[in-house]
Design a protein around this motif. Structure first.
Motif, PDB file in Angstrom:
ATOM      1  N   GLU A 178      45.156  46.088  37.147  1.00 42.80           N
ATOM      2  CA  GLU A 178      45.061  44.720  37.680  1.00 42.80           C
ATOM      3  C   GLU A 178      46.270  43.887  37.255  1.00 42.80           C
ATOM      4  OE1 GLU A 178      40.317  45.358  37.527  1.00 42.80           O
ATOM      5  OE2 GLU A 178      41.092  43.681  36.351  1.00 42.80           O
ATOM      6  N   LYS A 179      46.713  44.096  36.018  1.00 43.05           N
ATOM      7  CA  LYS A 179      47.892  43.344  35.533  1.00 43.05           C
ATOM      8  C   LYS A 179      49.144  43.754  36.306  1.00 43.05           C
ATOM      9  CE  LYS A 179      46.492  42.066  30.917  1.00 43.05           C
ATOM     10  NZ  LYS A 179      45.810  43.018  30.020  1.00 43.05           N
ATOM     11  N   GLU A 180      49.313  45.058  36.519  1.00 37.06           N
ATOM     12  CA  GLU A 180      50.496  45.529  37.266  1.00 37.06           C
ATOM     13  C   GLU A 180      50.489  44.969  38.694  1.00 37.06           C
ATOM     14  OE1 GLU A 180      53.199  47.115  36.339  1.00 37.06           O
ATOM     15  OE2 GLU A 180      52.581  47.437  34.261  1.00 37.06           O
ATOM     16  N   ILE A 181      49.302  44.895  39.288  1.00 36.13           N
ATOM     17  CA  ILE A 181      49.208  44.365  40.657  1.00 36.13           C
ATOM     18  C   ILE A 181      49.527  42.863  40.656  1.00 36.13           C
ATOM     19  CG2 ILE A 181      47.631  43.959  42.609  1.00 36.13           C
ATOM     20  CD1 ILE A 181      46.140  46.575  41.626  1.00 36.13           C
ATOM     21  N   ASP A 186      53.005  38.006  41.658  1.00 28.79           N
ATOM     22  CA  ASP A 186      53.884  36.973  41.081  1.00 28.79           C
ATOM     23  C   ASP A 186      55.296  37.104  41.640  1.00 28.79           C
ATOM     24  OD1 ASP A 186      51.777  36.156  39.619  1.00 28.79           O
ATOM     25  OD2 ASP A 186      52.450  37.036  37.712  1.00 28.79           O
ATOM     26  N   ASP A 187      55.795  38.347  41.698  1.00 30.04           N
ATOM     27  CA  ASP A 187      57.159  38.557  42.212  1.00 30.04           C
ATOM     28  C   ASP A 187      57.266  38.094  43.660  1.00 30.04           C
ATOM     29  OD1 ASP A 187      57.996  39.565  39.859  1.00 30.04           O
ATOM     30  OD2 ASP A 187      58.295  41.626  40.541  1.00 30.04           O
ATOM     31  N   SER A 497      46.088  36.523  48.283  1.00 25.83           N
ATOM     32  CA  SER A 497      47.210  35.674  47.878  1.00 25.83           C
ATOM     33  C   SER A 497      48.136  35.303  49.026  1.00 25.83           C
ATOM     34  CB  SER A 497      48.050  36.380  46.806  1.00 25.83           C
ATOM     35  OG  SER A 497      47.235  36.852  45.782  1.00 25.83           O
ATOM     36  N   PHE A 498      48.164  36.156  50.078  1.00 24.56           N
ATOM     37  CA  PHE A 498      49.153  35.942  51.154  1.00 24.56           C
ATOM     38  C   PHE A 498      48.547  36.175  52.538  1.00 24.56           C
ATOM     39  CE2 PHE A 498      51.281  37.861  47.467  1.00 24.56           C
ATOM     40  CZ  PHE A 498      52.226  36.892  47.156  1.00 24.56           C
ATOM     41  N   PRO A 532      52.436  32.631  51.067  1.00 30.26           N
ATOM     42  CA  PRO A 532      51.421  32.378  50.035  1.00 30.26           C
ATOM     43  C   PRO A 532      50.265  31.521  50.564  1.00 30.26           C
ATOM     44  CG  PRO A 532      53.613  31.966  49.180  1.00 30.26           C
ATOM     45  CD  PRO A 532      53.758  32.177  50.650  1.00 30.26           C
ATOM     46  N   ILE A 533      49.045  31.886  50.168  1.00 31.38           N
ATOM     47  CA  ILE A 533      47.868  31.112  50.579  1.00 31.38           C
ATOM     48  C   ILE A 533      47.583  30.034  49.540  1.00 31.38           C
ATOM     49  CG2 ILE A 533      45.359  31.241  50.881  1.00 31.38           C
ATOM     50  CD1 ILE A 533      45.811  33.900  52.271  1.00 31.38           C
TER      51      ILE A 533
END
Ligand code: HEM
Length: 535
Positions: A178-181, A186-187, A497-498, A532-533
Motif C-alpha cells: 500500500e505504501k509503494e502504491i 504522490d508522484d 485519486s485520478f 487528480p480528483i
C-alpha cells in the motif's frame, strides 16, 4: 505418399536445403563430401522417422497433414498465437496436433479437455517442455517453473511456498504494498505534465513492482527509475524475455539438423544469463548471506531469501537452485502483473463509466473515511470484476505456460505421443462466443450478472474451466495470492485519486496486443492523463 516418393522428396529437399545454405549463408564454402554423405543418411533417417509417424499415427489427434522434416511448420508459420490456434480449433476440433519439425504441439481448446490436462490427468501432463534456449535460461531445469513434474519440482515449489505464497506473507507485506502504491499516486499528483499532456505510466509502475518484489525477496529497494541497479535489473530481465520469447530461434528448435546455425544466438543467451545470474548473486543473494552469517544464531528471517538460503544450508537445495528461484521470480512475477496493470489502466481510460462505478462502489461500501486496503478488497465485488474482466479479455499468458507429458498419454480418445508440448488455449476458453456473451466487450458487469459464479481458478473452490488466467491444478500459478490483491489495490487507489483519460486529441487509447512464445502484452504503451480528483 509411397516410400519411393518420400525418399525422392526427402533427398530433393535435403539437396535443395544444402544448396540454399551454400548460396545464402556460406557462399564462400564448397559443400564437403562428408556433408553430402550426411545429408543422404539424414534423408533416409527422415524417411524412417516419417514412415513411423504416419504408420503409428492412426489414433493421433486431427491436424493439418505434415510433410517430412518440416511437419506443419511451413503451413502454420512461426507465430502460433492464441488467435491463430483458436481459428484452427474451429477446423480441427478441441484437441489437434501440429508437427513442428521434429516436435509435437498439441492444442487444447475446450473446458472439458482443459480439465483433463490440468486436473484429472494433471500428473501425466504436469511436466514442462524446454527447448535449447530455455535449457540455458533454466540451467537445464534447475529452476521450478520449467522443470519436469517430479521430486525436484515438488521440493522447489514447497520451499518457495512458505516465503512467497501464503496468507501470512500477504498480511505481512500488504502494508508495504500500500505504501509503494501511495508513492506512485504522490508522484503522479506532483507532476504537472500528467494532468494535461499525460505520461506513459509503465516505467513508474515497473519501479513499484520491482520494489514490491525485491523488498519481499531481499529486503532491498530501488531509489528511483534512474537507480543504476534498477536500470541494470530491468535491462537484464527484458533482454532475457526478448531472447526467450522470440520466434527467431524456432528453426533450430524444430529441426535439430539446423541447430549449428543457432550457435551465435545461443552464445548470446549464455552470455546474458551468466551476467544476469552474477548480478542477482553479487548484489542481492550474497548480501543476505553476509547478514545471516553476521547475525548467526540470533538472525531473524526477514525476507524470502533468508528462508531460501536456510533451505540451502540444510542441504535441501543447491546454491544454483537458489539463483534459479531468484530468476523465476524475476520473470514470473513482475512483468505478468505489470502487463495486467497496463491493460486494466488502458481499458479504464477508454471506459470512464467503469471508473465511476468503481468509485461509487468504494464510497457505498467503505464510506469516505476508510482507505481501500488488502483486508477490505473482498468487500468490493465490482472492483474484482474489473480485474477479472481484464484478465479474461487480455490474458497475459494466453496459452498458459506449456505443459508436457513425459510418457505417451490419452486425451479426448486420442493418443498423445510422449514428450509432446501441450498448450491450453486459455484465452479462447474465456473469449469463445459460444460460451461468453459478446466476449469482445470490456464489461466487468458480466462477472456480477450472467457469470456471477465465475472465479479465477483457486485450489479447493469450484473451478470454471472457461476462465483460467492463472491456470489450474498442480502447475497453476502460486502467485495468484499476491497478484490479485496487488492489482486490486493499484486500480482502486489510482481510480480513487485520478480520472484516467486518453491524452488530448485522442478519443481512445490503442489496446491492440503483441505476443511472444507464450506472453501477451499491450502493443503500444500510450501516454495517459491522470487528472487528480482530490488535492
Ligand atoms: C497477473 C499476474 C500473473 C498471471 C496472469 C500469472 C499467470 C500464470 C500462469 C498462466 C502460469 C502457468 C499455469 C500453468 O501452466 O498451468 C503461471 C505459473 C507460475 N507463476 Fe504466475 N502469474 C502471475 C503472477 C505471478 C506472480 C506475482 C508470481 C510470483 C510471485 C508468479 C509465479 C509463478 C510461478 C512460480 C509459476 C510456475 C508454477 C509451476 O510451474 O509449478 N506468478 N503463472
Amino acid at each position: 505418399m509411397g516410400n519411393l516418393q518420400k525418399t525422392l522428396f526427402c533427398t530433393l529437399f535435403t539437396v535443395g536445403l544444402l544448396t540454399c545454405t551454400k548460396l545464402i549463408i556460406l557462399p564462400q564454402f564448397p559443400i564437403p563430401l562428408s556433408l553430402k554423405i550426411f545429408s543422404l543418411i539424414f534423408s533416409l533417417a527422415a524417411i524412417v522417422g516419417f514412415s513411423r509417424t504416419t504408420s503409428t499415427s492412426t489414433n493421433l489427434p486431427p491436424g493439418p497433414r505434415p510433410v517430412p522434416i518440416f511437419g506443419n511448420w511451413l503451413q502454420v508459420g512461426n507465430d502460433l498465437h492464441h488467435r491463430l490456434l483458436a481459428a484452427m480449433s474451429e477446423t480441427y476440433g478441441p484437441v489437434f496436433l501440429l508437427k513442428l519439425g521434429s516436435k509435437n504441439l498439441v492444442v487444447v481448446s475446450n473446458p472439458d479437455l482443459a480439465n483433463q490436462v490440468l486436473h484429472t490427468q494433471g500428473v501425466e501432463f504436469g511436466s514442462r517442455p524446454r527447448n535449447v534456449v530455455f535449457d540455458i535460461f533454466t540451467g537445464n531445469g534447475q529452476d521450478m517453473v520449467f522443470t519436469v513434474y517430479g521430486d525436484h519440482w515438488r521440493k522447489m515449489r514447497r520451499i518457495m511456498t512458505l516465503p512467497f505464497f501464503t496468507n501470512k506473507v500477504v498480511h505481512q507485506y500488504s502494508g508495504m504494498w500500500e505504501k509503494e502504491i501511495e508513492l506512485v499516486v504522490d508522484d503522479l499528483r506532483s507532476n504537472e505534465v500528467v494532468r494535461e499532456e499525460g505520461i506513459v505510466v509503465r516505467r513508474r509502475l515497473q519501479l513499484m513492482l520491482y520494489n514490491i518484489m525485491y523488498r519481499m525477496m531481499f529486503d532491498a529497494k530501488f531509489e528511483s527509475e534512474s537507480d543504476p541497479l534498477f536500470v541494470e535489473a530491468t535491462m537484464f530481465n527484458s533482454e532475457r524475455s526478448r531472447l526467450a520469447q522470440s520466434f527467431d530461434y524456432n528453426y533450430g528448435d524444430f529441426i535439430p539438423m539446423l541447430r549449428p546455425f543457432l550457435k551465435g544466438y545461443l552464445v548470446k543467451c549464455r552470455d546474458l544469463q551468466s551476467r544476469r545470474l552474477a548480478f542477482f548473486n553479487n548484489y542481492y543473494v550474497q548480501k543476505r548471506r553476509k547478514i545471516m552469517a553476521e547475525n548467526g544464531e540470533k538472525h531473524k528471517m526477514s525476507c524470502a531469501m533468508d528462508h531460501i538460503i536456510d533451505a540451502e544450508t540444510k542441504g535441501e537445495i543447491s546454491s544454483e537452485n537458489v539463483l534459479y528461484i531468484v530468476e523465476n521470480i524475476n520473470v514470473a512475477a513482475i512483468e505478468t502483473t505489470l502487463w495486467s496493470m497496463e491493460w486494466a489502466i488502458a481499458e479504464l481510460a477508454n471506459h470512464p463509466a467503469i471508473q465511476r462505478n468503481i468509485r461509487d462502489e468504494i464510497a457505498a461500501v467503505l464510506g469516505g473515511e476508510t482507505a481501500v486496503t488488502e483486508s477490505n478488497l473482498h468487500r468490493l465485488p465490482y472492483l474484482q470484476a474489473t480485474i477479472n474482466e481484464t484478465l479474461r479479455l487480455h490474458s497475459p499468458i494466453p496459452l498458459l505456460v506449456p505443459h508436457m507429458n513425459l510418457e505417451q498419454a490419452t486425451l479426448g480418445g486420442y493418443t498423445i505421443p510422449r514428450e509432446s508440448k501441450v498448450v491450453v488455449n486459455a484465452w479462447w476458453l474465456s473469449n469463445n462466443p459460444a460460451w461468453w456473451k459478446r466476449p469482445e466487450d470490456f464489461r466487468p458487469e458480466r462477472f456480477l450478472e450472467e457469470e456471477g459464479g465465475t472465479e479465477a481458478a483457486v485450489a479447493g473452490g469450484k473451478v470454471d474451466f472457461r476462465f483460467l488466467p492463472f491456470g489450474m491444478g498442480r502447475r497453476s500459478c502460486p502467485g495468484i495470492i499476491l497478484a490479485l490483491p496487488i492489482l486490486g489495490l493499484v486500480i482502486a487507489r489510482l481510480v480513487l485519486s485520478f480520472e484516467i483519460r486518453p491524452p488530448p486529441g485522442l478519443a481512445e487509447v490503442d489496446v491492440s496486443e503483441k505476443g511472444g512464445q507464450f506472453s501477451l502484452h499491450i502493443a503500444k504503451h500510450s501516454a495517459l492523463v491522470f487528472k487528480p480528483i482530490k488535492a
